[in-house]
Enzyme design. Structure first.
Site, PDB file in Angstrom:
ATOM      1  N   GLU A 100      -7.182   4.912   7.427  1.00 41.27           N
ATOM      2  CA  GLU A 100      -6.974   6.331   7.070  1.00 41.27           C
ATOM      3  C   GLU A 100      -8.189   6.882   6.321  1.00 41.27           C
ATOM      4  OE1 GLU A 100      -3.150   5.776   5.197  1.00 41.27           O
ATOM      5  OE2 GLU A 100      -2.337   5.235   7.162  1.00 41.27           O
ATOM      6  N   GLU A 151      -5.837  -4.730  10.420  1.00 39.94           N
ATOM      7  CA  GLU A 151      -4.827  -3.696  10.662  1.00 39.94           C
ATOM      8  C   GLU A 151      -5.169  -2.940  11.946  1.00 39.94           C
ATOM      9  OE1 GLU A 151      -2.715  -2.589   6.736  1.00 39.94           O
ATOM     10  OE2 GLU A 151      -4.392  -1.232   7.019  1.00 39.94           O
ATOM     11  N   HIS A 185      -9.684   1.288   4.430  1.00 46.56           N
ATOM     12  CA  HIS A 185      -8.448   1.503   5.200  1.00 46.56           C
ATOM     13  C   HIS A 185      -8.734   2.481   6.337  1.00 46.56           C
ATOM     14  CE1 HIS A 185      -4.424   2.798   6.264  1.00 46.56           C
ATOM     15  NE2 HIS A 185      -3.999   1.668   5.712  1.00 46.56           N
ATOM     16  N   SER A 207       2.923  -1.943  10.542  1.00 42.01           N
ATOM     17  CA  SER A 207       4.360  -2.048  10.829  1.00 42.01           C
ATOM     18  C   SER A 207       4.910  -3.460  10.616  1.00 42.01           C
ATOM     19  CB  SER A 207       4.677  -1.546  12.238  1.00 42.01           C
ATOM     20  OG  SER A 207       4.304  -0.173  12.363  1.00 42.01           O
ATOM     21  N   ASN A 233       0.873  -1.180   0.000  1.00 41.66           N
ATOM     22  CA  ASN A 233       0.000   0.000   0.000  1.00 41.66           C
ATOM     23  C   ASN A 233       0.909   1.229   0.000  1.00 41.66           C
ATOM     24  OD1 ASN A 233      -1.811   2.043   0.479  1.00 41.66           O
ATOM     25  ND2 ASN A 233      -2.371   1.370   2.543  1.00 41.66           N
ATOM     26  N   TRP A 234       1.085   1.802  -1.170  1.00 41.36           N
ATOM     27  CA  TRP A 234       2.047   2.916  -1.281  1.00 41.36           C
ATOM     28  C   TRP A 234       1.467   4.230  -0.749  1.00 41.36           C
ATOM     29  CZ3 TRP A 234       4.581   2.276  -6.846  1.00 41.36           C
ATOM     30  CH2 TRP A 234       5.181   1.026  -6.917  1.00 41.36           C
ATOM     31  N   LYS A 235       0.178   4.240  -0.446  1.00 42.85           N
ATOM     32  CA  LYS A 235      -0.483   5.455   0.063  1.00 42.85           C
ATOM     33  C   LYS A 235      -0.185   6.630  -0.879  1.00 42.85           C
ATOM     34  CE  LYS A 235      -0.353   3.419   4.613  1.00 42.85           C
ATOM     35  NZ  LYS A 235      -0.320   3.574   6.066  1.00 42.85           N
ATOM     36  N   GLY A 280       2.055   2.455  10.766  1.00 38.81           N
ATOM     37  CA  GLY A 280       3.034   3.530  10.612  1.00 38.81           C
ATOM     38  C   GLY A 280       3.686   3.959  11.914  1.00 38.81           C
ATOM     39  N   GLY A 333       2.682  -1.023   4.371  1.00 36.58           N
ATOM     40  CA  GLY A 333       2.796   0.399   4.042  1.00 36.58           C
ATOM     41  C   GLY A 333       4.253   0.779   3.872  1.00 36.58           C
ATOM     42  N   GLY A 334       4.847   1.297   4.944  1.00 33.82           N
ATOM     43  CA  GLY A 334       6.219   1.829   4.889  1.00 33.82           C
ATOM     44  C   GLY A 334       7.220   0.914   4.205  1.00 33.82           C
TER      45      GLY A 334
HETATM   46  P1  PGA Z   1       2.521   0.355   7.713  1.00 34.04           P
HETATM   47  O1  PGA Z   1       1.111   0.581   6.990  1.00 34.04           O
HETATM   48  O2  PGA Z   1       3.098  -0.935   7.195  1.00 34.04           O
HETATM   49  O3  PGA Z   1       3.355   1.550   7.317  1.00 34.04           O
HETATM   50  O4  PGA Z   1       2.262   0.296   9.184  1.00 34.04           O
HETATM   51  C1  PGA Z   1       0.212  -0.475   6.764  1.00 34.04           C
HETATM   52  C2  PGA Z   1      -1.059   0.046   6.133  1.00 34.04           C
HETATM   53  O5  PGA Z   1      -1.494   1.149   6.498  1.00 34.04           O
HETATM   54  O6  PGA Z   1      -1.667  -0.609   5.268  1.00 34.04           O
END
Ligand code: PGA
Length: 258
Positions: free
Chosen positions: A99, A169, A97, A215, A11-13, A175, A236-237
């Site tokens: 967010e 999640e 998600h 994470s 997930n590159w956001k 994050g 994500g990251g």
């Molecule tokens: P993260 O993000 O790996 O940076 O914690 C995961 C996500 O939001 O899908």
């Protein structure tokens, strides 16, 4: 690890211009090689979908989007429909998600309509569920996750149910560098699978992939992926660099043979 083929989704956001995305995909194509034990999905921003899709060709990585609008077309300035994504050879879409829920006001009802629109267009939804820190501390994790799951999947036709992917999640782990322990994650994953059994039938529930997200990194992935109901990761990251994402794909491949 289970019999299900593991899935690692990036997930590159809101990161990577189309040119930067092309560089990352080129690097990933070289480092991931012709991996066949793991399904891999890259979810760049809308603006990079076309470019990334063109570079994936018939290789082992599939294309995913991070959102869609529930309606097929019309006066919805700034939005993108399922058929527009399909036309770019997108096959997966992240929905609900945390967010989107927290920053863009998406309710369970909105997420549900998006899940149905995705399935209608033969896109595979990656439905995200997870509790906040306050909800966990109040002992409400399973209740919150159960409600999000049930509401998100309302009205999903039985024939399409096995197209769904669920991502657990925990919001407090996204994050933040804080990860759920493998046992904490497995407890929720097992609960999700049991609830999927009630909602979709046991046979379908046994085939649905349940990803962990929050994470997930190369140094904690092996232990998470060793759990019986953790079928991959939504990353994500660590999906923004070829090395760490490839390490996670390799970790998932190891979990198959472990
Ligand atoms: P993260 O993000 O790996 O940076 O914690 C995961 C996500 O939001 O899908």
């Amino acid at each position: 690890m289970s019999k299900r083929i593991p899935l690692i989704a990036g997930n590159w956001k809101m990161n990577k211009t189309a040119s930067e995305a092309a560089e990352l995909v080129t690097a990933l194509r070289a480092s991931v090689g012709s991996q066949s034990q793991v399904h891999i999905v890259l979810c760049p921003p809308f603006t990079a979908l076309d470019r990334v899709g063109g570079l994936l060709g018939g290789g082992p990585m599939a294309l995913g989007a991070q959102n869609l609008h529930e309606k097929p077309n019309g006066a919805f300035t700034g939005e993108v429909s399922a058929s527009m994504l399909r036309d770019l050879h997108v096959t997966y879409v992240i929905l609900g998600h945390s967010e989107r829920r927290a920053l863009f006001g998406e309710t369970d009802a909105v997420v549900n309509r998006k899940v149905l629109a995705a399935l209608d267009a033969t896109l595979r939804p990656i439905l995200c569920v997870g509790e906040t820190l306050a909800e966990r501390e109040a002992g409400r994790t399973l209740e919150v996750v159960g409600t999000q799951l049930e509401a998100g999947l309302a009205g999903v036709p039985a024939a399409k149910a096995d197209q769904v992917v669920v991502a657990y999640e925990p919001v407090w782990a996204i994050g933040t560098g804080k990860t759920a322990t493998p046992a904490m994650a497995q407890e929720v994953h097992a609960f999700i699978r049991a609830r999927l059994g009630q909602l979709l039938g046991l046979e379908t529930a046994s085939r649905v992939r349940i990803l962990y997200g929050g994470s997930m990194k190369p140094d904690n992935a092996d232990a998470l992926l060793a759990e019986a109901d953790i079928d991959g990761g939504l990353i994500g990251g660590a999906s923004l660099e070829a090395k760490s994402f490839t390490d996670l794909v390799n970790s998932a491949a190891r979990s198959v043979t472990a």
